[in-house]
Design an enzyme around this catalytic site. Structure first.
Site, PDB file in Angstrom:
ATOM      1  NE  ARG A   1      31.416 -42.508   7.180  1.00  0.00           N
ATOM      2  CZ  ARG A   1      30.470 -41.829   6.536  1.00  0.00           C
ATOM      3  NH1 ARG A   1      29.263 -42.350   6.446  1.00  0.00           N
ATOM      4  NH2 ARG A   1      30.714 -40.660   5.977  1.00  0.00           N
TER       5      ARG A   1
ATOM      6  CB  SER B   1      19.288 -35.781   6.660  1.00  0.00           C
ATOM      7  OG  SER B   1      18.842 -35.914   5.335  1.00  0.00           O
TER       8      SER B   1
ATOM      9  CD  GLU C   1      24.288 -36.111   6.269  1.00  0.00           C
ATOM     10  OE1 GLU C   1      23.258 -36.690   6.640  1.00  0.00           O
ATOM     11  OE2 GLU C   1      25.027 -36.529   5.358  1.00  0.00           O
TER      12      GLU C   1
ATOM     13  NE  ARG D   1      28.029 -38.139  11.698  1.00  0.00           N
ATOM     14  CZ  ARG D   1      27.784 -38.517  10.443  1.00  0.00           C
ATOM     15  NH1 ARG D   1      27.257 -37.655   9.580  1.00  0.00           N
ATOM     16  NH2 ARG D   1      28.063 -39.758  10.063  1.00  0.00           N
TER      17      ARG D   1
END
Length: 431
Positions: free
Chosen positions: A276, A353, A350, A391
């Protein structure tokens, strides 16, 4: 944005969507204010009609030399103007309140969207790939990055503050490689690559559904009325704002961009490493399709499949989940998340998306097309993260580490990494 007439006819469904998405808005209040607005508008229009009639009568009386009667009508017009001024001032206040509330109305959700309060209630649809088994003490991406001299978080924090980092050497090359692999994949699937503005006007964020609810996640350039985007979805959709487009074939757009997010509200979560951060890069897919539910559903499956194809090329295990109401944004009609296995978390995180917005975003952005009968209709819009880095480097480094300290480079990435099959430890770290 939903059409006001549709909201009136489906008030219970819209309110249920607001409750499910944890949005503090009363649809009943909106409809009451809109009724008040419509009554005031009618009163204003009737007042103007009467005033115009009286003005015409005054002209006729003056021509006929009946000045006394004309003066009497002028007094009526003066009183009517005073009344109109009061009504229109009240109308402006009510209109502003209706608009404020209407911008907060959420999109309804698809019938197959699961109900739930948070991401813990998302429903797993499928798992793909085998989880790695380590017969040695596996390291997380931070330690792997430091040992291989790929990542420097302390110096990143020194430069940019918390949630900052520096990628260097092969770390930067991997970061660029996954983006280029994703872009090449989308080119193969007929997407048009674009370089787009990352500083955008406020109205583009409002029209694409990121404002007003997401203001705290976006960095503002003070005094410029410009904002730094957290996804190139914003400029890609806005590219066709206020236009009538041809969607006999879906419009497929892709962009590689740096993205910025403030991460307000995430304090204390995922503070270690690259999960993050405030600055990252994304390869984004955006589709503008005909306003046909079956067509946009097919596009949703397609763009989700592109992200899955990329993860399979990266040889990473993942799962696809149907996102529940409580984990959805205001603008979303239906959403899938893809979560990739991250050994250091001992779980899936995650990484992608996919969302179908139906006409919610296009209505706000005024993107229209013509239907089979030639009538104008608002398009459907969809978006998907083809890849987000750094990420994605978390599972890439952690899943492909080996006992000797090296990191295997998946075959699909090797051409982008100068043909290297492994990242080997620098001599100083070899035991």
């Amino acid at each position: 944005m939903l059409e006001m007439k549709w909201i009136r006819e489906h008030a219970e469904e819209v309110q249920a969507a607001a409750v499910g998405k944890k949005m503090d808005i009363s649809i009943r209040e909106l409809l009451e204010r809109d009724e008040e607005r419509r009554a005031l508008l009618q009163e204003s229009e009737e007042g103007r009609r009467v005033r115009n009639t009286l003005s015409a009568d005054i002209g006729k009386l003056m021509q006929a030399g009946e000045r006394e009667q004309a003066e009497g009508l002028r007094e009526q017009v003066k009183r009517l103007n005073d009344q109109l001024e009061h009504v229109e001032a009240k109308l402006a206040v009510v209109q502003e309140e209706v608009t404020r509330l209407q911008w907060l109305v959420p999109n309804v959700v698809s019938p197959d969207t699961p109900m739930g309060a948070s991401d813990a209630d998302n429903v797993e649809l499928r798992r793909v790939g085998e989880l790695p088994v380590f017969d040695y003490e596996a390291k997380d991406h931070v330690e792997l990055g430091e040992r291989h001299d790929l990542i420097d978080i302390p110096r990143g924090v020194k430069i940019g503050g918390t949630r900052s980092y520096v990628l260097k050497g092969a770390g930067l090359l991997l970061h660029r490689a996954v983006q280029q692999l994703a872009l090449d994949l989308l080119l193969k699937h007929g997407f048009t690559p674009m370089e787009v503005p990352l500083m955008v006007r406020e109205n583009t964020l409002l029209n694409t559904g990121f404002f007003p609810t997401g203001r705290d996640q976006v960095y503002e350039l003070q005094g410029e009325n410009k904002w730094l985007v957290g996804t190139s979805e914003v400029p890609l959709v806005s590219y066709y704002a206020d236009e009538i487009v041809d969607v006999q074939e879906p419009i497929k757009l892709a962009a590689v961009s740096t993205c910025f997010r403030s991460e307000v509200g995430s304090g204390g979560r995922d503070v270690r490493g690259l999960y993050r951060v405030h600055q990252f890069a994304k390869v984004e897919q955006v589709i503008i399709s005909a306003p046909v539910a079956e067509e946009s559903e097919r596009m949703l499956q397609e763009i989700t499949g592109h992200a899955e194809e990329l993860l399979q090329l990266l040889e990473l295990p993942y799962r696809v989940v149907a996102v529940c109401t409580g984990d959805m944004s205001q603008k979303t009609y239906k959403q899938y998340d893809i979560e990739t296995w991250m050994p250091s978390r001992n779980g899936y995180g995650e990484t992608h998306s996919s969302s179908n917005l139906h006409d919610f975003q296009a209505r706000r952005s005024n993107i229209r097309c013509r239907d089979a009968e030639g009538k104008l209709a608002y398009c459907h819009t969809l978006n998907n993260t083809a890849v987000a880095s750094p990420r994605i480097l978390i599972p890439l480094l952690e899943n492909h580490q080996r006992a000797d300290g090296s990191i295997r480079i998946p075959a699909a990435l090797q051409p982008y990494m100068g043909g290297s099959e492994y990242l080997n430890l620098p001599q100083r770290h070899k035991e």
